[in-house]
Scaffold this motif. Sequence first.
Motif, PDB file in Angstrom:
ATOM      1  N   TYR A  18       0.822  -1.200   0.000  1.00 13.21           N
ATOM      2  CA  TYR A  18       0.000   0.000   0.000  1.00 13.21           C
ATOM      3  C   TYR A  18       0.862   1.259   0.000  1.00 13.21           C
ATOM      4  CZ  TYR A  18       1.029  -0.391   5.010  1.00 13.21           C
ATOM      5  OH  TYR A  18       1.669  -0.520   6.222  1.00 13.21           O
ATOM      6  N   GLN A  19       0.217   2.354  -0.383  1.00 13.08           N
ATOM      7  CA  GLN A  19       0.913   3.641  -0.476  1.00 13.08           C
ATOM      8  C   GLN A  19      -0.121   4.752  -0.431  1.00 13.08           C
ATOM      9  OE1 GLN A  19       2.190   4.889  -4.425  1.00 13.08           O
ATOM     10  NE2 GLN A  19       4.210   5.409  -3.634  1.00 13.08           N
ATOM     11  N   TRP A  20       0.213   5.851   0.246  1.00  9.73           N
ATOM     12  CA  TRP A  20      -0.647   7.028   0.165  1.00  9.73           C
ATOM     13  C   TRP A  20       0.158   8.299   0.425  1.00  9.73           C
ATOM     14  CZ3 TRP A  20      -1.034   3.915   4.651  1.00  9.73           C
ATOM     15  CH2 TRP A  20      -0.734   4.559   5.857  1.00  9.73           C
ATOM     16  N   ARG A  21      -0.290   9.346  -0.165  1.00  6.71           N
ATOM     17  CA  ARG A  21       0.238  10.693   0.064  1.00  6.71           C
ATOM     18  C   ARG A  21      -0.951  11.634  -0.094  1.00  6.71           C
ATOM     19  NH1 ARG A  21       5.008  13.978  -0.407  1.00  6.71           N
ATOM     20  NH2 ARG A  21       4.639  15.947  -1.490  1.00  6.71           N
ATOM     21  N   ILE A  22      -1.400  12.199   0.998  1.00  5.38           N
ATOM     22  CA  ILE A  22      -2.609  13.009   1.026  1.00  5.38           C
ATOM     23  C   ILE A  22      -2.250  14.416   1.482  1.00  5.38           C
ATOM     24  CG2 ILE A  22      -4.911  13.268   2.027  1.00  5.38           C
ATOM     25  CD1 ILE A  22      -4.830  10.203   2.516  1.00  5.38           C
ATOM     26  N   ARG A  23      -2.543  15.382   0.661  1.00  2.27           N
ATOM     27  CA  ARG A  23      -2.258  16.766   1.024  1.00  2.27           C
ATOM     28  C   ARG A  23      -3.474  17.370   1.699  1.00  2.27           C
ATOM     29  NH1 ARG A  23      -0.892  20.815  -3.622  1.00  2.27           N
ATOM     30  NH2 ARG A  23      -3.105  21.309  -3.581  1.00  2.27           N
ATOM     31  N   ALA A  24      -3.275  17.956   2.845  1.00  2.00           N
ATOM     32  CA  ALA A  24      -4.343  18.613   3.595  1.00  2.00           C
ATOM     33  C   ALA A  24      -4.097  20.117   3.576  1.00  2.00           C
ATOM     34  CB  ALA A  24      -4.379  18.103   5.034  1.00  2.00           C
ATOM     35  N   THR A  25      -5.059  20.854   3.046  1.00  2.64           N
ATOM     36  CA  THR A  25      -4.952  22.309   2.928  1.00  2.64           C
ATOM     37  C   THR A  25      -6.094  22.958   3.678  1.00  2.64           C
ATOM     38  OG1 THR A  25      -3.985  22.071   0.714  1.00  2.64           O
ATOM     39  CG2 THR A  25      -4.795  24.250   1.337  1.00  2.64           C
ATOM     40  N   GLN A  26      -5.765  23.788   4.650  1.00  2.00           N
ATOM     41  CA  GLN A  26      -6.784  24.539   5.372  1.00  2.00           C
ATOM     42  C   GLN A  26      -7.178  25.755   4.534  1.00  2.00           C
ATOM     43  OE1 GLN A  26      -5.880  25.324   9.519  1.00  2.00           O
ATOM     44  NE2 GLN A  26      -4.654  23.448   9.693  1.00  2.00           N
ATOM     45  N   ILE A  27      -8.488  25.946   4.348  1.00  2.88           N
ATOM     46  CA  ILE A  27      -8.975  27.020   3.490  1.00  2.88           C
ATOM     47  C   ILE A  27      -9.585  28.118   4.340  1.00  2.88           C
ATOM     48  CG2 ILE A  27     -10.591  27.613   1.648  1.00  2.88           C
ATOM     49  CD1 ILE A  27     -10.279  24.825   0.587  1.00  2.88           C
ATOM     50  N   ASP A  28      -9.008  29.296   4.225  1.00  5.15           N
ATOM     51  CA  ASP A  28      -9.499  30.474   4.929  1.00  5.15           C
ATOM     52  C   ASP A  28     -10.641  31.072   4.109  1.00  5.15           C
ATOM     53  OD1 ASP A  28      -9.870  33.148   5.883  1.00  5.15           O
ATOM     54  OD2 ASP A  28      -7.875  33.098   6.779  1.00  5.15           O
ATOM     55  N   CYS A  29     -11.843  31.010   4.659  1.00  2.00           N
ATOM     56  CA  CYS A  29     -13.014  31.430   3.883  1.00  2.00           C
ATOM     57  C   CYS A  29     -13.091  32.939   3.700  1.00  2.00           C
ATOM     58  CB  CYS A  29     -14.285  30.933   4.574  1.00  2.00           C
ATOM     59  SG  CYS A  29     -14.419  29.140   4.567  1.00  2.00           S
TER      60      CYS A  29
END
Length: 390
Positions: free
Chosen positions: A208-219
């Motif tokens: 298995y493999q994963w790379r997940i980018r998490a971006t906080q969005i300033d509304c």
Amino acid sequence: MPPRRQKPSTSSSSSSSSISTSNAVDDGSATTRIESLACRALDGAAGLCYSKAECEELEGRSVGQCDDDAGNDGPVCCVVERSCRNVTRQPIAYFVNPSHPERDRLGGFCDFRIDVTHRDVCQLRLDLEDFSLLGPHSTMGICRSDRFVVLTSLPNGIGVSELCGENAGQHRELLLPAAKFHFYVPVDASVGSASVSLMVMTSGAKAYQWRIRATQIDCRATPELVAPSGCLQYHADLQGNVRSFNFEGGHYQSNLDYAVCIRRAPNTCRVEFSQADSSDFWINSADGAYLEEGVGRAGTAACDLTSHDYLHIPGGRDVGEGLPSEPTEDKFCGRSLSGLAVTESAERMRTGYVLDPPDNTSLASVVTSECRLISFHFSDSFHVTLASSL
């Protein structure tokens, strides 16, 4: 050439030079610097510009200078990567498997928590840049031993309880254009903070493999990046592709019910959907396995009366040879995306048989809609894949 920089953000981000798997929490000491700039490394990774000392303090990976004119003492583009048993407050961070970019084979549990401390952050965008887990059961459609789960502090779900299979999006842009596999998670930090937990359970039956980018969005600062309420995915490009989760794996998951939204561009009046060239479209219908290849279905009787699996395009209509016709049906299934809505009724449906000719000749065509969203509703699984272009 320096990393690409973007406009100032109200919050900044950091990175990790080596992938940490300890119970670590970055202190977020630099996350309120308004002058921080988003940047992108040559390999496509997203980060933020920090001083070298700040990047080292955050265990970040420096991928180049943000400003050539500042010399070696200037800010660096800092990329955050974290693996199991970690917590971050950074506005941009990556969650990766322990051996990334290599695959892992040892089964186990891996979790990562994103703490949102900025009151104006209302969404978290997750981009599945690499994602390969054991796929769903070929007939039941449920994730078997491997699964990716997102938990939020909000009571309502996001339409996807868990994911597995092949969902790599190959998304490398920084300003968040449409990616093949991405989704938005609503957060509410108005009370001071909020948390989103990402968890991966693996059996070891498949590498298995994963790379997940998490971006906080300033509304407030970046409203153009905010997905409309209720949209799991949000596409802003004039054209592109929409795929079901685990498209490459050949089976869609059961128990999914989510919306894909498309931002209306200036001087446009409708969206056209057509089956992508050389692609598979197969959503379970009332005909079951008896439906001929290349034959589509449309309408409640075929798509929602028995199987409850369908692609929903509100206001859908067939383009035909000229202008769009009057609205026909808005639920589509079968073995092609067809706007040639077949007239159906529950009384004519017979279990185990296809509709009598000529009603089973609804071939692929172009479907248009004046609305800005489509939705997928999968209750049971069949040998099904879906790819549509817009």
